[in-house]
Write a protein that holds these residues in place. Structure first.
Motif, short mmCIF file in Angstrom:
data_model
loop_
_atom_site.label_atom_id
_atom_site.label_comp_id
_atom_site.label_asym_id
_atom_site.label_seq_id
_atom_site.Cartn_x
_atom_site.Cartn_y
_atom_site.Cartn_z
N THR A 2 37.16 43.55 42.87
CA THR A 2 37.52 43.81 41.48
C THR A 2 36.25 44.08 40.69
O THR A 2 35.19 43.58 41.03
CB THR A 2 38.23 42.58 40.87
N ALA A 3 36.37 44.87 39.65
CA ALA A 3 35.20 45.14 38.82
C ALA A 3 34.74 43.85 38.15
O ALA A 3 35.52 42.90 38.05
CB ALA A 3 35.55 46.19 37.75
N LEU A 5 34.98 41.91 35.81
CA LEU A 5 35.93 41.94 34.69
C LEU A 5 35.49 41.07 33.52
O LEU A 5 35.05 39.96 33.71
CB LEU A 5 37.32 41.55 35.17
N ARG B 149 43.98 32.00 41.75
CA ARG B 149 43.64 32.29 40.36
C ARG B 149 42.13 32.39 40.18
O ARG B 149 41.63 33.28 39.49
CB ARG B 149 44.21 31.17 39.49
N GLY B 152 41.11 35.62 41.50
CA GLY B 152 41.52 36.69 40.60
C GLY B 152 40.62 36.79 39.38
O GLY B 152 40.27 37.87 38.93
N ASP B 153 40.24 35.65 38.84
CA ASP B 153 39.41 35.64 37.65
C ASP B 153 37.97 36.05 37.96
O ASP B 153 37.18 36.27 37.05
CB ASP B 153 39.39 34.24 37.02
N GLY B 154 37.63 36.07 39.25
CA GLY B 154 36.25 36.36 39.59
C GLY B 154 35.31 35.22 39.22
O GLY B 154 34.13 35.42 39.00
#
Lengths: 348, 348
Positions: A2-3, A5, B149, B152-154
DNA sequence: TCGCCGCGCTAATACGTATTAGCATCTATG
DNA sequence: CATAGATGCTAATACGTATTAGCGCGGCGA
């Protein structure tokens, strides 16, 4: 991947809910003052968006804007932790953690504090104290100059263990060593002991002062009450000294010393407490194996930890009135090492 | 009482030194890029004022403006800590603290995380994860949804203990249970054991999976290798089961169970390891008194703590390349509970 | 119709630092 | 003497939140 973010912010929420950032903040903080009003439907809309995005306020920004963090700092003063010393401090930390959890605070351990001249420093190049709302100070000896600086800065803190004034009174939660030692001395006197010796480590820490003061205060009616200093490994010399003096009861500051003293006595065929009573004045600071249960007292370490958080939160939010100094009672331990002195011999 | 004195800021320093706030920041951060130049005399002047005032940058503002904090979060997943469980986690924390100190990071314990449905939650109303640059996750079982999560949040994190993928690979520093258990099984086979039983706790945690997998992998040449589940207090029933099966070696997941099993065997006049070999598969999670030295292995807990910080700092600053997953070897313990099975009887 | 008030919200600002574009000033060069 | 380039610094802005003054609007009384 993912970039990288960007964080979801209140601005994002605001845009999605069609309101302003300020409104989001107000909803988030449940502001329902007379001054501030939000229509229920607006509130719901904002809350719905928050729930959908899983937004969580950035605590850092929060702290910058408002005053508090809900972070409690813990500064452990001991130099470079021998692992035994850690065991001694662990119970304090348990108590601190328990109470912090109860009041919903996080705990910041200042592990980054550098060690200079053999001791950790609070104040240094990149001082990080202000990360926390306030700080708990843990350690046998605490630098008075640093306490003074804390007082001067108006930084909220509390020491675990009594501390002498340092440019003003020091808030603390300590153990009442003086009265615990006094009660042990009185017990020894009731057993018939007349010549008592306090065996210290030559320490200047307040915890040491208090014990000695409690000893002196209660030993006034003894025939002889003196204080000597010993060192690790000098148990035999100390034993010689006790016997030469005719002391029948030794009040030993350091637990490991007491163990060594008892062992030395046994090696010489002396019995404890028949020939010599040995009283310990606190919990072991390093783990020492022994199957003897020494008469002495227990430091209420967990409770001290808990109450230090309680006092600190009071100091932080200013709700605490005047002086915040507490001394907690120590529980006496009925061991097997204090008895009636053997009357048969006067070993002087 | 001193007035509620305002913090000294870079603006104050700037005014005193006759420069701009930006200059103070540049001096403070020792910026000597080609892009940025400060005359030595200006630098000195600023530094002198800083020293005089004892100024220290506000880490909160710093964090807001830049990207890093030098704070490492520690999330302890276990519900409401029984004090025994704490003992199990303590070594991890020692290692974490040691390495954090070395790299100059502070440690933030997320004690404020609320317990919902019997387990602590990372994500909740007022999530405070972002106070730290990254986070170490500690706990026997970690909620896969929360890991997902985090991924996902990095958000940079690392688990202590191997974890299955959760919406992507999970960075971890674990112990190589599988290979440790395999080696123990092989040792048992070399001793002549032919019927082996793995005594588990019916757990689904990865640590449990790995042990069972190591058992199965190495036990292929045994005459019989099976897995049973037991529970606290069911030692006698388990012993019955082992004897009925004719097993000569029990591989016991939980240390306390091993102790109970050995005690049950003794009560029946059986010898360990003559009649039954008992192998333990890890350190006690609750303190259990025993004078037996069990054959088994030791979890490198301190080292796991240290390396988890190492991995995390790599993940945070992006210097770590690809996958950050490490399995550390467990040291075998040569105890007295694994021996040659008594050939005299076939107890089936 | 005007003024007033309560309601619901927003614009603006503060918190303290890091970063960057760019403004003066000075030096070297042709 | 004009110009280019180096030097030393500052103004402006961003980070994400909390707070407060105040704006627009609708209803109500006079």
């Amino acid at each position: 991947m993912t970039a990288p973010l960007r964080r979801v912010t209140q601005r994002d929420i605001a845009r999605m809910a069609g309101v302003s950032q300020a409104t989001v903040s107000l909803v988030l903080n449940n502001r329902t003052d007379a001054e501030v009003r939000i229509a229920p439907e607006t509130r719901d809309r904002v809350l719905r968006v928050i729930a959908e995005t899983g937004y969580a306020a950035d605590p850092v920004a929060r702290r910058l804007a408002s005053r508090f963090n809900r972070i409690i700092g813990v500064f452990t003063y001991e130099p470079a932790f021998p692992s035994g010393s850690r065991d001694f401090f662990h119970p304090f930390l348990l108590g601190i953690e328990e109470y912090a959890e109860r009041v919903g605070c996080d705990l910041l351990l200042f592990t980054s504090a550098p060690v200079v001249d053999g001791r950790r420093r609070i104040f240094h190049q990149d001082n990080r104290l202000r990360l926390a709302d306030g700080c708990i100070l843990l350690g046998r000896e605490i630098d008075g100059a640093e306490l003074q600086r804390l007082n001067g800065d108006g930084y909220p803190y509390v020491a675990v263990g009594r501390r002498n004034d340092a440019g003003g009174p020091v808030p603390y939660v300590g153990a009442d060593y003086a009265s615990a030692v006094s009660r042990l001395v009185e017990a020894a006197l009731r057993h018939g002991h007349r010549r008592l010796t306090y065996v210290g480590m030559g320490m200047t820490a307040e915890s040491s002062q208090d014990r000695r003061q409690g000893f002196d205060a209660a030993a006034t009616t003894a025939e002889s009450a003196r204080q000597v200093s010993t060192a690790p490994g000098a148990a035999d010399a100390t034993l010689d000294d006790l016997l030469a003096d005719g002391s029948t009861a030794a009040f030993v500051e350091d637990f490991a010393t007491a163990v060594a003293l008892a062992a030395a006595a046994r090696r010489r065929g002396l019995t404890v407490p028949g020939d010599l009573s040995i009283v310990t004045l606190g919990d072991p600071t390093v783990p020492v194996p022994t199957d003897i249960v020494f008469t002495g007292f227990r430091i209420p370490r967990e409770e001290m930890g808990r109450q230090s958080v309680e006092v600190l939160t009071g100091v932080i939010d200013g709700s605490a009135g005047g002086l915040q100094q507490r001394l907690l009672p120590c529980e006496l331990v009925e061991g097997s090492t204090l008895g009636t002195p053997d009357p048969a011999v006067d070993r002087r």
